[in-house]
Design a protein around this motif. Structure first.
Motif, PDB file in Angstrom:
ATOM      1  N   HIS A   1       0.822  -1.227   0.000  1.00 37.36           N
ATOM      2  CA  HIS A   1       0.000   0.000   0.000  1.00 37.36           C
ATOM      3  C   HIS A   1       0.849   1.268   0.000  1.00 37.36           C
ATOM      4  CE1 HIS A   1      -3.326  -2.701   0.605  1.00 37.36           C
ATOM      5  NE2 HIS A   1      -2.694  -3.213   1.668  1.00 37.36           N
ATOM      6  N   GLY A   2       1.922   1.215  -0.767  1.00 38.28           N
ATOM      7  CA  GLY A   2       2.814   2.364  -0.889  1.00 38.28           C
ATOM      8  C   GLY A   2       2.733   2.974  -2.275  1.00 38.28           C
ATOM      9  N   THR A   3       3.728   3.773  -2.604  1.00 35.36           N
ATOM     10  CA  THR A   3       3.809   4.388  -3.930  1.00 35.36           C
ATOM     11  C   THR A   3       5.197   4.147  -4.510  1.00 35.36           C
ATOM     12  OG1 THR A   3       4.527   6.530  -3.047  1.00 35.36           O
ATOM     13  CG2 THR A   3       2.155   6.223  -3.364  1.00 35.36           C
ATOM     14  N   LEU A   4       5.258   4.091  -5.827  1.00 33.74           N
ATOM     15  CA  LEU A   4       6.512   3.961  -6.558  1.00 33.74           C
ATOM     16  C   LEU A   4       6.445   4.916  -7.736  1.00 33.74           C
ATOM     17  CD1 LEU A   4       9.239   2.709  -7.301  1.00 33.74           C
ATOM     18  CD2 LEU A   4       8.018   0.772  -8.281  1.00 33.74           C
ATOM     19  N   LYS A   5       7.337   5.897  -7.741  1.00 36.73           N
ATOM     20  CA  LYS A   5       7.340   6.915  -8.793  1.00 36.73           C
ATOM     21  C   LYS A   5       8.720   6.990  -9.428  1.00 36.73           C
ATOM     22  CE  LYS A   5       3.885   9.629  -6.374  1.00 36.73           C
ATOM     23  NZ  LYS A   5       3.581  10.889  -5.692  1.00 36.73           N
ATOM     24  N   VAL A   6       8.758   7.526 -10.635  1.00 40.28           N
ATOM     25  CA  VAL A   6      10.020   7.681 -11.348  1.00 40.28           C
ATOM     26  C   VAL A   6      10.081   9.082 -11.946  1.00 40.28           C
ATOM     27  CG1 VAL A   6       9.106   6.731 -13.514  1.00 40.28           C
ATOM     28  CG2 VAL A   6      11.560   6.656 -13.073  1.00 40.28           C
ATOM     29  N   SER A   7      11.286   9.649 -11.943  1.00 44.33           N
ATOM     30  CA  SER A   7      11.533  10.895 -12.665  1.00 44.33           C
ATOM     31  C   SER A   7      12.889  10.756 -13.344  1.00 44.33           C
ATOM     32  CB  SER A   7      11.508  12.102 -11.726  1.00 44.33           C
ATOM     33  OG  SER A   7      12.531  12.005 -10.766  1.00 44.33           O
ATOM     34  N   SER A   8      13.010  11.391 -14.488  1.00 46.77           N
ATOM     35  CA  SER A   8      14.229  11.224 -15.262  1.00 46.77           C
ATOM     36  C   SER A   8      14.473  12.443 -16.129  1.00 46.77           C
ATOM     37  CB  SER A   8      14.107   9.977 -16.135  1.00 46.77           C
ATOM     38  OG  SER A   8      15.339   9.685 -16.752  1.00 46.77           O
ATOM     39  N   GLN A   9      15.746  12.764 -16.294  1.00 53.19           N
ATOM     40  CA  GLN A   9      16.153  13.840 -17.192  1.00 53.19           C
ATOM     41  C   GLN A   9      17.294  13.330 -18.055  1.00 53.19           C
ATOM     42  OE1 GLN A   9      17.126  17.391 -15.077  1.00 53.19           O
ATOM     43  NE2 GLN A   9      15.032  17.743 -14.409  1.00 53.19           N
ATOM     44  N   ALA A  10      17.212  13.642 -19.328  1.00 52.30           N
ATOM     45  CA  ALA A  10      18.248  13.198 -20.262  1.00 52.30           C
ATOM     46  C   ALA A  10      19.624  13.641 -19.793  1.00 52.30           C
ATOM     47  CB  ALA A  10      17.957  13.756 -21.653  1.00 52.30           C
ATOM     48  N   ASP A  11      20.557  12.707 -19.813  1.00 51.84           N
ATOM     49  CA  ASP A  11      21.954  12.937 -19.447  1.00 51.84           C
ATOM     50  C   ASP A  11      22.171  13.370 -17.993  1.00 51.84           C
ATOM     51  OD1 ASP A  11      22.790  12.274 -22.063  1.00 51.84           O
ATOM     52  OD2 ASP A  11      22.398  14.326 -22.731  1.00 51.84           O
ATOM     53  N   GLN A  12      21.126  13.277 -17.174  1.00 56.29           N
ATOM     54  CA  GLN A  12      21.284  13.647 -15.765  1.00 56.29           C
ATOM     55  C   GLN A  12      20.849  12.531 -14.825  1.00 56.29           C
ATOM     56  OE1 GLN A  12      20.120  17.475 -14.492  1.00 56.29           O
ATOM     57  NE2 GLN A  12      20.817  18.479 -16.340  1.00 56.29           N
ATOM     58  N   GLY A  13      20.311  11.456 -15.371  1.00 57.58           N
ATOM     59  CA  GLY A  13      19.981  10.314 -14.542  1.00 57.58           C
ATOM     60  C   GLY A  13      18.501  10.117 -14.307  1.00 57.58           C
ATOM     61  N   THR A  14      18.232   9.116 -13.493  1.00 57.03           N
ATOM     62  CA  THR A  14      16.874   8.702 -13.170  1.00 57.03           C
ATOM     63  C   THR A  14      16.775   8.524 -11.667  1.00 57.03           C
ATOM     64  OG1 THR A  14      16.658   7.584 -15.296  1.00 57.03           O
ATOM     65  CG2 THR A  14      15.147   6.883 -13.552  1.00 57.03           C
ATOM     66  N   GLU A  15      15.595   8.831 -11.135  1.00 60.35           N
ATOM     67  CA  GLU A  15      15.366   8.639  -9.708  1.00 60.35           C
ATOM     68  C   GLU A  15      14.044   7.922  -9.493  1.00 60.35           C
ATOM     69  OE1 GLU A  15      16.522  11.355  -6.286  1.00 60.35           O
ATOM     70  OE2 GLU A  15      14.416  11.887  -6.644  1.00 60.35           O
ATOM     71  N   PHE A  16      14.111   6.833  -8.737  1.00 59.44           N
ATOM     72  CA  PHE A  16      12.927   6.110  -8.309  1.00 59.44           C
ATOM     73  C   PHE A  16      12.665   6.482  -6.852  1.00 59.44           C
ATOM     74  CE2 PHE A  16      14.283   3.627 -11.904  1.00 59.44           C
ATOM     75  CZ  PHE A  16      13.082   3.230 -12.487  1.00 59.44           C
ATOM     76  N   THR A  17      11.413   6.794  -6.535  1.00 63.54           N
ATOM     77  CA  THR A  17      11.026   7.138  -5.171  1.00 63.54           C
ATOM     78  C   THR A  17       9.966   6.152  -4.706  1.00 63.54           C
ATOM     79  OG1 THR A  17      11.450   9.480  -5.612  1.00 63.54           O
ATOM     80  CG2 THR A  17      10.118   8.955  -3.671  1.00 63.54           C
ATOM     81  N   ILE A  18      10.253   5.497  -3.605  1.00 64.78           N
ATOM     82  CA  ILE A  18       9.337   4.520  -3.010  1.00 64.78           C
ATOM     83  C   ILE A  18       8.908   5.094  -1.657  1.00 64.78           C
ATOM     84  CG2 ILE A  18       9.087   2.187  -2.078  1.00 64.78           C
ATOM     85  CD1 ILE A  18      11.510   1.436  -3.920  1.00 64.78           C
ATOM     86  N   GLN A  19       7.598   5.116  -1.413  1.00 66.27           N
ATOM     87  CA  GLN A  19       7.089   5.473  -0.102  1.00 66.27           C
ATOM     88  C   GLN A  19       6.268   4.307   0.424  1.00 66.27           C
ATOM     89  OE1 GLN A  19       5.037   9.240  -0.047  1.00 66.27           O
ATOM     90  NE2 GLN A  19       6.940  10.388  -0.089  1.00 66.27           N
ATOM     91  N   LEU A  20       6.563   3.890   1.648  1.00 63.29           N
ATOM     92  CA  LEU A  20       5.868   2.784   2.283  1.00 63.29           C
ATOM     93  C   LEU A  20       5.327   3.231   3.633  1.00 63.29           C
ATOM     94  CD1 LEU A  20       8.566   0.023   1.667  1.00 63.29           C
ATOM     95  CD2 LEU A  20       6.427   0.335   0.402  1.00 63.29           C
ATOM     96  N   PRO A  21       4.105   2.797   3.955  1.00 65.68           N
ATOM     97  CA  PRO A  21       3.595   3.113   5.286  1.00 65.68           C
ATOM     98  C   PRO A  21       4.395   2.356   6.337  1.00 65.68           C
ATOM     99  CG  PRO A  21       2.042   1.708   4.108  1.00 65.68           C
ATOM    100  CD  PRO A  21       3.141   2.032   3.159  1.00 65.68           C
ATOM    101  N   ILE A  22       4.580   2.995   7.488  1.00 71.37           N
ATOM    102  CA  ILE A  22       5.313   2.356   8.592  1.00 71.37           C
ATOM    103  C   ILE A  22       4.320   1.598   9.461  1.00 71.37           C
ATOM    104  CG2 ILE A  22       6.707   2.774  10.648  1.00 71.37           C
ATOM    105  CD1 ILE A  22       7.866   5.207   9.212  1.00 71.37           C
TER     106      ILE A  22
END
Length: 87
Positions: free
Chosen positions: A66-87
């Motif tokens: 029941h969390g979230t998984l998102k991605v953001s990316s920029q050409a030649d600058q990399g990619t970032e995955f963000t995971i949020q999970l309830p504690i």
């Protein structure tokens, strides 16, 4: 002079735990970024990948935990995955 790098950070946000994974690679092309969590989507040649890895990860995070998984990316600058999970 390119040195591949992965940066992992964690942060507690109230009742959630956030995990960010960032790389300094070439990034994900804008024309496919909306498809990467779809089952069977792959950029590999036929027979060299099932296209299930990110789809399964997405289902585990969102449906199983029941969390979230998102991605953001920029050409030649990399990619970032963000995971949020309830504690």
């Amino acid at each position: 002079n390119y040195i591949p790098t992965i940066i992992l950070t964690t942060l507690k946000l109230g009742n959630k735990m956030e995990i960010r994974i960032h790389d300094n690679g070439p990034g994900i092309p804008p024309n496919i970024i909306d498809k990467i969590f779809q089952p069977f989507f792959t950029t590999k040649p036929s027979g060299q990948g099932t296209g299930l890895g990110l789809s399964l990860a997405y289902d585990i995070v969102t449906k199983g935990h029941h969390g979230t998984l998102k991605v953001s990316s920029q050409a030649d600058q990399g990619t970032e995955f963000t995971i949020q999970l309830p504690i």
